[in-house]
Design a protein around this motif. Structure first.
Motif, PDB file in Angstrom:
ATOM      1  N   ILE A   1      26.222  40.617  32.970  1.00 38.89           N
ATOM      2  CA  ILE A   1      27.620  41.005  33.144  1.00 38.89           C
ATOM      3  C   ILE A   1      28.083  41.829  31.951  1.00 38.89           C
ATOM      4  CG2 ILE A   1      29.985  40.104  33.230  1.00 38.89           C
ATOM      5  CD1 ILE A   1      28.929  37.777  34.856  1.00 38.89           C
ATOM      6  N   SER A   2      27.683  41.416  30.761  1.00 40.95           N
ATOM      7  CA  SER A   2      28.125  42.101  29.551  1.00 40.95           C
ATOM      8  C   SER A   2      27.648  43.544  29.520  1.00 40.95           C
ATOM      9  CB  SER A   2      27.621  41.359  28.308  1.00 40.95           C
ATOM     10  OG  SER A   2      28.208  40.082  28.238  1.00 40.95           O
ATOM     11  N   ARG A   3      26.402  43.778  29.931  1.00 42.22           N
ATOM     12  CA  ARG A   3      25.901  45.162  29.948  1.00 42.22           C
ATOM     13  C   ARG A   3      26.703  45.997  30.925  1.00 42.22           C
ATOM     14  NH1 ARG A   3      20.859  42.592  29.062  1.00 42.22           N
ATOM     15  NH2 ARG A   3      20.362  42.459  31.278  1.00 42.22           N
ATOM     16  N   ALA A   4      27.029  45.430  32.093  1.00 42.44           N
ATOM     17  CA  ALA A   4      27.801  46.175  33.083  1.00 42.44           C
ATOM     18  C   ALA A   4      29.223  46.433  32.593  1.00 42.44           C
ATOM     19  CB  ALA A   4      27.822  45.405  34.401  1.00 42.44           C
ATOM     20  N   LEU A   5      29.837  45.432  31.944  1.00 40.90           N
ATOM     21  CA  LEU A   5      31.194  45.613  31.430  1.00 40.90           C
ATOM     22  C   LEU A   5      31.214  46.647  30.313  1.00 40.90           C
ATOM     23  CD1 LEU A   5      32.473  41.917  31.272  1.00 40.90           C
ATOM     24  CD2 LEU A   5      33.126  43.673  32.934  1.00 40.90           C
ATOM     25  N   GLY A   6      30.189  46.648  29.477  1.00 42.02           N
ATOM     26  CA  GLY A   6      30.131  47.597  28.376  1.00 42.02           C
ATOM     27  C   GLY A   6      30.016  49.030  28.831  1.00 42.02           C
ATOM     28  N   ALA A   7      29.545  49.240  30.066  1.00 43.70           N
ATOM     29  CA  ALA A   7      29.383  50.591  30.596  1.00 43.70           C
ATOM     30  C   ALA A   7      30.649  51.110  31.279  1.00 43.70           C
ATOM     31  CB  ALA A   7      28.220  50.617  31.586  1.00 43.70           C
ATOM     32  N   LEU A   8      31.672  50.282  31.402  1.00 41.48           N
ATOM     33  CA  LEU A   8      32.907  50.716  32.047  1.00 41.48           C
ATOM     34  C   LEU A   8      33.686  51.666  31.146  1.00 41.48           C
ATOM     35  CD1 LEU A   8      34.181  47.348  33.619  1.00 41.48           C
ATOM     36  CD2 LEU A   8      32.859  49.163  34.723  1.00 41.48           C
ATOM     37  N   ASP A   9      34.654  52.330  31.712  1.00 43.33           N
ATOM     38  CA  ASP A   9      35.532  53.225  30.961  1.00 43.33           C
ATOM     39  C   ASP A   9      36.976  52.773  31.186  1.00 43.33           C
ATOM     40  OD1 ASP A   9      36.575  55.277  29.487  1.00 43.33           O
ATOM     41  OD2 ASP A   9      36.355  56.799  31.060  1.00 43.33           O
ATOM     42  N   PRO A  10      37.640  52.172  30.197  1.00 46.26           N
ATOM     43  CA  PRO A  10      37.130  51.891  28.850  1.00 46.26           C
ATOM     44  C   PRO A  10      36.174  50.698  28.846  1.00 46.26           C
ATOM     45  CG  PRO A  10      39.311  50.985  29.092  1.00 46.26           C
ATOM     46  CD  PRO A  10      39.046  51.743  30.358  1.00 46.26           C
TER      47      PRO A  10
ATOM     48  N   ASP B   1      35.218  38.851  45.685  1.00 47.18           N
ATOM     49  CA  ASP B   1      34.090  39.157  46.559  1.00 47.18           C
ATOM     50  C   ASP B   1      32.853  39.434  45.709  1.00 47.18           C
ATOM     51  OD1 ASP B   1      32.262  40.056  48.404  1.00 47.18           O
ATOM     52  OD2 ASP B   1      33.600  41.511  49.344  1.00 47.18           O
ATOM     53  N   VAL B   2      31.831  38.602  45.871  1.00 51.20           N
ATOM     54  CA  VAL B   2      30.614  38.744  45.083  1.00 51.20           C
ATOM     55  C   VAL B   2      29.916  40.068  45.349  1.00 51.20           C
ATOM     56  CG1 VAL B   2      29.079  37.629  46.751  1.00 51.20           C
ATOM     57  CG2 VAL B   2      28.582  37.466  44.295  1.00 51.20           C
ATOM     58  N   GLU B   3      30.210  40.700  46.492  1.00 49.83           N
ATOM     59  CA  GLU B   3      29.563  41.964  46.848  1.00 49.83           C
ATOM     60  C   GLU B   3      30.243  43.168  46.215  1.00 49.83           C
ATOM     61  OE1 GLU B   3      26.774  42.073  48.453  1.00 49.83           O
ATOM     62  OE2 GLU B   3      26.712  39.925  48.837  1.00 49.83           O
ATOM     63  N   LYS B   4      31.424  42.968  45.635  1.00 52.93           N
ATOM     64  CA  LYS B   4      32.150  44.101  45.070  1.00 52.93           C
ATOM     65  C   LYS B   4      31.501  44.568  43.773  1.00 52.93           C
ATOM     66  CE  LYS B   4      36.774  43.707  47.030  1.00 52.93           C
ATOM     67  NZ  LYS B   4      38.218  43.641  46.726  1.00 52.93           N
ATOM     68  N   PRO B   5      31.654  45.852  43.424  1.00 52.99           N
ATOM     69  CA  PRO B   5      31.098  46.338  42.164  1.00 52.99           C
ATOM     70  C   PRO B   5      31.812  45.716  40.977  1.00 52.99           C
ATOM     71  CG  PRO B   5      32.433  48.039  43.200  1.00 52.99           C
ATOM     72  CD  PRO B   5      32.300  46.929  44.204  1.00 52.99           C
TER      73      PRO B   5
ATOM     74  N   PHE C   1      33.824  33.801  37.971  1.00 54.60           N
ATOM     75  CA  PHE C   1      32.452  34.171  38.308  1.00 54.60           C
ATOM     76  C   PHE C   1      32.305  34.149  39.834  1.00 54.60           C
ATOM     77  CE2 PHE C   1      31.699  32.342  33.999  1.00 54.60           C
ATOM     78  CZ  PHE C   1      31.238  33.512  33.399  1.00 54.60           C
ATOM     79  N   PRO C   2      32.299  35.310  40.470  1.00 58.80           N
ATOM     80  CA  PRO C   2      32.182  35.338  41.932  1.00 58.80           C
ATOM     81  C   PRO C   2      30.944  34.575  42.409  1.00 58.80           C
ATOM     82  CG  PRO C   2      32.728  37.522  41.091  1.00 58.80           C
ATOM     83  CD  PRO C   2      32.421  36.664  39.892  1.00 58.80           C
ATOM     84  N   GLY C   3      31.143  33.726  43.403  1.00 52.27           N
ATOM     85  CA  GLY C   3      30.052  32.935  43.949  1.00 52.27           C
ATOM     86  C   GLY C   3      29.860  31.584  43.303  1.00 52.27           C
ATOM     87  N   ALA C   4      30.547  31.323  42.174  1.00 57.97           N
ATOM     88  CA  ALA C   4      30.330  30.066  41.461  1.00 57.97           C
ATOM     89  C   ALA C   4      30.799  28.859  42.270  1.00 57.97           C
ATOM     90  CB  ALA C   4      31.032  30.100  40.108  1.00 57.97           C
ATOM     91  N   VAL C   5      31.910  28.996  43.003  1.00 63.03           N
ATOM     92  CA  VAL C   5      32.428  27.863  43.772  1.00 63.03           C
ATOM     93  C   VAL C   5      31.444  27.472  44.871  1.00 63.03           C
ATOM     94  CG1 VAL C   5      34.226  27.145  45.391  1.00 63.03           C
ATOM     95  CG2 VAL C   5      34.850  28.265  43.243  1.00 63.03           C
TER      96      VAL C   5
END
Length: 384
Positions: A171-180, A229-233, A337-341
């Protein structure tokens, strides 16, 4: 130490637990069935002040400890460079098992955990169902022990099994690639600067803790929590979550919550955490710092998974005792965390639909809506 100004019927005492002098709040007769209440972060046994006496009045012996590294169990501040081993998940379970032994009881009627305490309670029920007869997880879904998986090309691994990479680094790698760029709050809590950032927040510790409790409560401005939605980007998920969960990469936690601090009028109207009660948290964390609690996040977010590796012995095991999940309806902790429940529901073999969201509460549900929490707990105890 400053007085906590608790009712006389709530006792404060210390119990020697395998060399750790644990501070506990208690009420009720030791002859009655034992209920253990485990707090989260940044909280204390004091977080259960509104639930202890009603549960005791219903015929239970109620005990709420300050966990390792917290409150009056913590006699001196914990440093970032201290040994993490005592804070790993299985070691905290050992603390709780030793506490039960020190209380001279053979079984725990129910173990109830909020926030980080929810994960401890879940692990206790997973590892020792003979000792912990019921479990209630509050605000944070328990998703079970880490699992071994068989990779598609199992010939590349000597034993044919691997551990999937931890979720948070992905998750952290994906968040770090966002703008901002963004970062997950648990990764920030695992950083060397988090403790000092919060202890030395602009305007003081009191203002930071007031803002932090406010933004995660039902009073917070961004808490229309809902399932994601766990399927969302990752971009859509990050946009839905409040900044105290998905932080701007350049900000610390004070910088994330202080702009949303309540007005003086809102503070004056607050009934679930008035100033004299907030002062207990401020006094204790001014003395101990936050690192004792933050070490739990460090064990959970370690990219190597080493601090949770002991739990791999329980890969594939489900929780076999009756279980309930409880949270405030405005608590994003349930859905972050999507899907955790859904995963939690599969890990609790005897949850049986006991998934309860409480009106008028955010993350601090046992403080914001104590009567409702007591009602649901007693109902669960009676039903099971």
């Amino acid at each position: 130490m400053a007085s906590w100004a608790l009712p006389e019927a709530i006792t404060q005492s210390y119990v020697n637990v395998d060399g750790l002098n644990v501070h506990i709040l208690g009420a009720g007769s030791p002859a009655d069935p034992l209920i253990l209440l485990l707090h989260g972060f940044p909280e204390l046994s004091y977080s259960w002040r509104k639930t202890i006496l009603p549960l005791a009045a219903a015929g239970y012996h109620v005990v709420a400890p300050d966990m390792r590294g917290y409150g009056r169990t913590c006699t001196q501040p914990v440093a970032y460079d201290d040994n993490l081993a005592p804070f790993r998940p299985i070691a905290i379970v050992r603390d709780i098992v030793a506490l039960v032994a020190a209380l001279r009881v053979s079984t725990v009627h129910a173990i109830v955990g909020h926030d980080m305490g929810s994960l401890v309670a879940g692990n206790c029920a997973l590892l020792r169902p003979d000792l912990f007869k019921r479990v209630v997880c509050i605000s944070v879904p328990f998703t079970g022990a880490p699992r071994y998986t068989v990779p598609p090309d199992h010939h590349n691994t000597p034993r044919g099994i691997i551990r999937p990479p931890p979720l948070l680094p992905l998750i952290s790698r994906a968040l770090g690639a966002l703008d901002p760029p963004r970062k997950h709050y648990t990764v920030y809590f695992s950083s060397p600067s988090a403790d000092a950032d919060m202890r030395n927040a602009p305007g003081g510790l009191h203002g930071f803790m007031r803002a932090y409790y406010h933004v995660k409560s039902a009073d917070g401005p961004a808490n229309e929590a809902h399932e994601l939605d766990v399927e969302k980007p990752i971009e859509a998920i990050a946009a839905a979550l409040p900044e105290y969960y998905v932080m701007r990469a350049e900000r610390d936690m004070p910088g994330s919550v202080l702009p949303h601090a309540p007005s003086l009028a809102a503070v004056a109207e607050n009934r679930w955490l008035p100033e004299d009660e907030l002062a207990v948290y401020v006094d204790e964390y001014a003395r101990t710092g936050f690192q004792g609690g933050l070490n739990g996040y460090r064990c959970a977010t370690d990219p190597s998974g080493a601090w949770s590796a002991d739990l791999l012995a329980f890969s594939g095991k489900t929780v076999e005792v009756p279980a309930m999940f409880l949270a405030g309806k405005k608590d994003w902790g349930t859905w972050q965390f999507p899907g955790a429940v859904k995963l939690m529901e599969s890990e609790f073999a005897k949850m049986e639909g006991r998934f309860i969201l409480v009106d008028g509460a955010g993350h601090w549900v046992q403080q914001e809506q104590a009567e409702a929490v007591v009602k649901h707990l007693l109902g669960f105890f009676k039903e099971t």
